[in-house]
Design a protein around this motif. Structure first.
Motif, PDB file in Angstrom:
ATOM      1  N   ALA A  43      31.941  23.344  37.299  1.00  0.00           N
ATOM      2  CA  ALA A  43      30.993  22.223  37.243  1.00  0.00           C
ATOM      3  C   ALA A  43      31.502  21.023  36.464  1.00  0.00           C
ATOM      4  CB  ALA A  43      29.669  22.699  36.644  1.00  0.00           C
ATOM      5  N   ARG A  44      32.366  21.252  35.510  1.00  0.00           N
ATOM      6  CA  ARG A  44      32.786  20.144  34.649  1.00  0.00           C
ATOM      7  C   ARG A  44      33.580  19.101  35.425  1.00  0.00           C
ATOM      8  NH1 ARG A  44      34.712  22.898  28.943  1.00  0.00           N
ATOM      9  NH2 ARG A  44      32.719  23.923  28.458  1.00  0.00           N
ATOM     10  N   ASP A  45      33.264  17.831  35.157  1.00  0.00           N
ATOM     11  CA  ASP A  45      33.934  16.708  35.823  1.00  0.00           C
ATOM     12  C   ASP A  45      34.718  15.928  34.785  1.00  0.00           C
ATOM     13  OD1 ASP A  45      34.764  14.526  37.258  1.00  0.00           O
ATOM     14  OD2 ASP A  45      32.773  13.935  37.963  1.00  0.00           O
ATOM     15  N   LYS A  49      33.819  12.201  31.171  1.00  0.00           N
ATOM     16  CA  LYS A  49      33.852  12.486  29.732  1.00  0.00           C
ATOM     17  C   LYS A  49      32.642  13.301  29.279  1.00  0.00           C
ATOM     18  CE  LYS A  49      36.691   8.770  27.822  1.00  0.00           C
ATOM     19  NZ  LYS A  49      36.738   7.645  26.882  1.00  0.00           N
ATOM     20  N   SER A  50      32.031  14.029  30.190  1.00  0.00           N
ATOM     21  CA  SER A  50      30.870  14.838  29.831  1.00  0.00           C
ATOM     22  C   SER A  50      31.278  16.227  29.350  1.00  0.00           C
ATOM     23  CB  SER A  50      29.934  14.966  31.038  1.00  0.00           C
ATOM     24  OG  SER A  50      30.618  15.537  32.137  1.00  0.00           O
ATOM     25  N   GLY A  51      32.543  16.562  29.493  1.00  0.00           N
ATOM     26  CA  GLY A  51      33.050  17.847  29.051  1.00  0.00           C
ATOM     27  C   GLY A  51      34.567  17.844  29.102  1.00  0.00           C
ATOM     28  N   TYR A  52      35.159  18.967  28.752  1.00  0.00           N
ATOM     29  CA  TYR A  52      36.613  19.068  28.647  1.00  0.00           C
ATOM     30  C   TYR A  52      37.132  20.041  29.697  1.00  0.00           C
ATOM     31  CZ  TYR A  52      35.313  16.980  24.246  1.00  0.00           C
ATOM     32  OH  TYR A  52      34.761  16.147  23.311  1.00  0.00           O
ATOM     33  N   THR A  53      38.219  19.678  30.353  1.00  0.00           N
ATOM     34  CA  THR A  53      38.766  20.501  31.429  1.00  0.00           C
ATOM     35  C   THR A  53      40.225  20.872  31.224  1.00  0.00           C
ATOM     36  OG1 THR A  53      39.337  18.520  32.698  1.00  0.00           O
ATOM     37  CG2 THR A  53      37.178  19.512  33.126  1.00  0.00           C
ATOM     38  N   TYR A  54      41.012  19.923  30.733  1.00  0.00           N
ATOM     39  CA  TYR A  54      42.445  20.154  30.531  1.00  0.00           C
ATOM     40  C   TYR A  54      42.940  19.078  29.562  1.00  0.00           C
ATOM     41  CZ  TYR A  54      47.295  21.380  31.600  1.00  0.00           C
ATOM     42  OH  TYR A  54      48.591  21.793  31.504  1.00  0.00           O
TER      43      TYR A  54
END
Length: 402
Positions: A43-45, A49-54
């Motif tokens: 779900a993370r995009d 900048k609403s969450g961290y992915t890499y």
């Protein structure tokens, strides 16, 4: 007994309590980012900048610097890249395609011109140089193929200050994107997105994109390489950010920390270096060895009236200026003058604590007929040493000219 120690050390359950606050931002280093669930992973995009992915897509540390640089420049979105030149490359690669044309001022930062002559040409992107002091020259060179126009204030070696608002307006009338290299202004001398007159901003009158070599004043230590790309328009930002992602641009957390630590002193350092530079530039105007001092805040310097209109009578003007020595001094003696300096060190860049000097042969850098002086040019970057000590150093070195 020791068979599980490695696993226990890697997967230790302790989590520090929340609520820790300190003056400096915490340093988060990561390539891999851990997700609490598969749903969160999917779900993370990373674009919002609403969450961290890499790690390449941001950490709490890089997000902090991006937000502060966006505020500094008067923008909305910021992307970090490994150098000031990389910020120029990031914009070019995101916006230009084969068959397009980009226009550059003829006093542009040298590596930007080299990029246009090299990589951009190889990819079928043409370029032209225009006279930034003559809006009519820019207007004549704009065409349907022009997709991007770079502006810079002032020229990084010859220090002409162009009529920025006029240049940007000509491009806006044709629907052409403009990008400003605002490294000299550092987000302090003027707002690159709102170019008004008399130090008054006019909303939306400025460039579409503002790039900045954070290597210079934001870093302030002469020890970090980093650049930024700032925008206000959401669509334009996403276009550049997608290219930024595909190219794999990333910056080190320790370098981000260094810039974050330096930002609180940025205004004080910039003002101090500006004050010292003006005192030295004014003194050098009276020296018999000097044919002209090129400093935007000094009357008689090319484009002074444009600097005054944009920044105001008491505006800021950085710690960088150039001098043209009399033509009676050959290049070998000018080189010897530079080498005779003790506090000024021979080196590129500017904005750090150490004063720097570089001699230039402008005739080899500029189109024929566009440089009125026959003498050699010397660029001075004023650091944080005492002004009197720098003046004494310049005085003793000037005596070697004879």
């Amino acid at each position: 007994m020791t068979s599980r120690k490695a696993t226990e050390l890697i997967h230790h359950p302790y989590v520090p309590p929340p609520g820790f606050a300190a003056p400096q931002v915490g340093v988060y280093k990561a390539s891999t980012v851990i997700f609490p669930s598969v749903a969160a992973l999917r779900a993370r995009d990373w674009r919002t900048k609403s969450g961290y992915t890499y790690g390449l897509h941001g950490t709490p540390t890089t997000f902090q610097l991006e937000e502060r640089i966006a505020t500094l420049e008067g923008g909305k979105h910021c992307l970090l890249v490994p150098s000031g030149l990389a910020s120029i490359a990031c914009v070019n690669l995101a916006l230009l395609r084969a068959g397009d044309e980009v226009l550059l001022p003829d006093n542009v930062y040298g590596p930007s011109k080299a990029m246009a002559e090299g990589e951009l040409t190889h990819w079928g992107i043409t370029h032209q140089l225009y006279d930034p002091m003559d809006p009519g020259d820019l207007q004549r060179k704009l065409s349907d193929r022009t997709k991007l126009v770079w502006v810079e204030a002032p020229g990084s070696v010859t220090m002409e200050f162009p009529p920025l608002a006029h240049l940007v307006q000509l491009c806006r009338q044709r629907g052409i994107t403009t990008a400003l290299d605002n490294t000299w202004g550092a987000g302090l001398a003027f707002n690159g997105f709102d170019l008004g007159t008399g130090a008054r901003s006019t909303t939306g009158s400025g460039a579409d994109i503002v790039v900045h070599a954070l290597t210079k004043y934001p870093s302030g230590g002469g020890d970090v390489l980093m650049g930024s790309v700032v925008t206000r328009d959401d669509r334009l930002h996403e276009q550049i950010k997608l290219s930024h992602m595909r190219l794999g641009w990333g910056v080190g957390a320790n370098d981000v920390e260094a810039v974050l630590r330096s930002l609180p002193s940025l205004v004080a350092r910039y003002r101090a270096q500006d004050t010292s530079a003006r005192q030295l530039a004014g003194w050098l105007r009276g020296r018999p060895e000097v044919a002209q001092v090129l400093h935007p805040a000094l009357p008689g310097s090319p484009g002074h009236e444009h600097w005054q209109a944009l920044c105001g009578d008491d505006g800021l003007a950085a710690g960088l200026f150039s001098i043209v020595l009399h033509e009676r001094y050959p290049s070998a003696r000018v080189d010897a003058f530079c080498e005779a300096l003790a506090l000024f060190k021979l080196g590129y860049s500017w904005g750090g604590p150490v004063s720097l000097v570089v001699p230039y042969d402008v005739h080899a850098m500029r189109p024929a007929g566009r440089w009125p002086h026959r003498g050699m040019l010397v660029r001075l970057s004023i650091g944080l040493e005492e002004t009197d000590a720098l003046r004494a150093d310049l005085e003793q070195a000037l005596r070697t000219l004879g």
